[in-house]
Motif scaffolding. Sequence first.
Motif, PDB file in Angstrom:
ATOM      1  N   LYS A 156      -5.835   9.869   1.214  1.00  0.00           N
ATOM      2  CA  LYS A 156      -7.183   9.362   1.494  1.00  0.00           C
ATOM      3  C   LYS A 156      -7.614   9.761   2.899  1.00  0.00           C
ATOM      4  CE  LYS A 156      -7.299   4.985   1.033  1.00  0.00           C
ATOM      5  NZ  LYS A 156      -7.332   3.559   0.768  1.00  0.00           N
ATOM      6  N   HIS A 166      -8.319   8.479  -4.989  1.00  0.00           N
ATOM      7  CA  HIS A 166      -7.040   7.977  -4.473  1.00  0.00           C
ATOM      8  C   HIS A 166      -7.119   6.480  -4.181  1.00  0.00           C
ATOM      9  CE1 HIS A 166      -4.979  11.781  -4.388  1.00  0.00           C
ATOM     10  NE2 HIS A 166      -6.001  12.336  -3.758  1.00  0.00           N
ATOM     11  N   GLU A 167      -8.280   6.018  -3.768  1.00  0.00           N
ATOM     12  CA  GLU A 167      -8.463   4.591  -3.518  1.00  0.00           C
ATOM     13  C   GLU A 167      -8.360   3.804  -4.829  1.00  0.00           C
ATOM     14  OE1 GLU A 167     -12.385   3.164  -2.054  1.00  0.00           O
ATOM     15  OE2 GLU A 167     -11.186   2.598  -0.309  1.00  0.00           O
ATOM     16  N   ARG A 225      -6.760   4.746  -7.540  1.00  0.00           N
ATOM     17  CA  ARG A 225      -5.350   4.790  -7.966  1.00  0.00           C
ATOM     18  C   ARG A 225      -4.529   3.745  -7.212  1.00  0.00           C
ATOM     19  NH1 ARG A 225      -3.585  11.129  -8.391  1.00  0.00           N
ATOM     20  NH2 ARG A 225      -4.708  11.588 -10.316  1.00  0.00           N
ATOM     21  N   GLU A 226      -4.808   3.605  -5.943  1.00  0.00           N
ATOM     22  CA  GLU A 226      -4.091   2.627  -5.130  1.00  0.00           C
ATOM     23  C   GLU A 226      -4.375   1.215  -5.623  1.00  0.00           C
ATOM     24  OE1 GLU A 226      -4.038   1.200  -0.453  1.00  0.00           O
ATOM     25  OE2 GLU A 226      -5.117   3.001  -1.036  1.00  0.00           O
ATOM     26  N   SER A 274      -2.565   0.723  -8.970  1.00  0.00           N
ATOM     27  CA  SER A 274      -1.106   0.578  -8.825  1.00  0.00           C
ATOM     28  C   SER A 274      -0.758  -0.782  -8.213  1.00  0.00           C
ATOM     29  CB  SER A 274      -0.518   1.709  -7.998  1.00  0.00           C
ATOM     30  OG  SER A 274      -0.931   1.627  -6.663  1.00  0.00           O
ATOM     31  N   ASN A 275      -1.602  -1.293  -7.338  1.00  0.00           N
ATOM     32  CA  ASN A 275      -1.368  -2.627  -6.769  1.00  0.00           C
ATOM     33  C   ASN A 275      -1.534  -3.698  -7.835  1.00  0.00           C
ATOM     34  OD1 ASN A 275      -0.822  -1.633  -4.234  1.00  0.00           O
ATOM     35  ND2 ASN A 275      -2.890  -1.978  -3.442  1.00  0.00           N
ATOM     36  N   MET A 306       0.856  -1.190   0.000  1.00  0.00           N
ATOM     37  CA  MET A 306       0.000   0.000   0.000  1.00  0.00           C
ATOM     38  C   MET A 306       0.892   1.241   0.000  1.00  0.00           C
ATOM     39  SD  MET A 306      -2.920   1.122   2.727  1.00  0.00           S
ATOM     40  CE  MET A 306      -3.880  -0.322   2.403  1.00  0.00           C
ATOM     41  N   ASN A 307       0.620   2.142  -0.903  1.00  0.00           N
ATOM     42  CA  ASN A 307       1.380   3.370  -1.029  1.00  0.00           C
ATOM     43  C   ASN A 307       1.047   4.280   0.156  1.00  0.00           C
ATOM     44  OD1 ASN A 307       2.551   5.775  -1.766  1.00  0.00           O
ATOM     45  ND2 ASN A 307       1.821   5.705  -3.877  1.00  0.00           N
ATOM     46  N   ASN A 308       2.062   4.644   0.917  1.00  0.00           N
ATOM     47  CA  ASN A 308       1.851   5.462   2.119  1.00  0.00           C
ATOM     48  C   ASN A 308       1.341   6.858   1.777  1.00  0.00           C
ATOM     49  OD1 ASN A 308       1.803   5.930   4.850  1.00  0.00           O
ATOM     50  ND2 ASN A 308       3.934   6.613   4.927  1.00  0.00           N
ATOM     51  N   THR A 350      -0.531   7.723  -0.851  1.00  0.00           N
ATOM     52  CA  THR A 350      -1.939   7.598  -1.231  1.00  0.00           C
ATOM     53  C   THR A 350      -2.801   7.411   0.010  1.00  0.00           C
ATOM     54  OG1 THR A 350      -1.289   6.596  -3.325  1.00  0.00           O
ATOM     55  CG2 THR A 350      -3.567   6.291  -2.645  1.00  0.00           C
ATOM     56  N   GLN A 351      -2.325   6.607   0.944  1.00  0.00           N
ATOM     57  CA  GLN A 351      -3.062   6.379   2.193  1.00  0.00           C
ATOM     58  C   GLN A 351      -3.208   7.679   2.977  1.00  0.00           C
ATOM     59  OE1 GLN A 351      -4.494   3.544   2.996  1.00  0.00           O
ATOM     60  NE2 GLN A 351      -5.313   4.360   4.887  1.00  0.00           N
TER      61      GLN A 351
END
Length: 151
Positions: free
Chosen positions: A9, A139-140, A142-143, A146-147, A1-3, A5-6
């Motif tokens: 969010k 952003h969710e 995008r996350e 990207s995952n 998980m991209n920090n 992006t988190q």
Amino acid sequence: MNNQTQTKKSSWLFNAWAISVVATLGSLYLSEYLHFTPCSLCWYQRIFMYPLTILLGIASARNHTFIIPYALPLVIIGGLVSSYHIFIQEIPHDSASASCGPVSCQEDVLNAFGFLTVPMLALVAFILIFVALLLVRRHENREINSNKASQ
């Protein structure tokens, strides 16, 4: 998980909650401290705003974004009620038809700068919350993408 992006969010979810708190406290200030009696449409706007303070507060504290589809209908319907209320205040009508309770919905209890009324403030709050929740979803997504790309 991209920090990063988190963090984005979480901050947008917190912003949505903070806006709902300011709107709720503002409406309580007008009615309880300044003793402005809310009209029926103001009550409906409150019905859709007040639960958002609880839902978005819990979601923000726990960083739960799954609540967004449940909060968005409250935001959209509340925004529609605010828009209708603005329409009633701005477009001249027969005063008997706009009397929707003990206080007329046409009455401006607050009119700052010639355009800033209570339903206008509520509409701005609903719009800001809507945008913040959409940014959380963005952003969710995008996350998630990207995952998927990194797998």
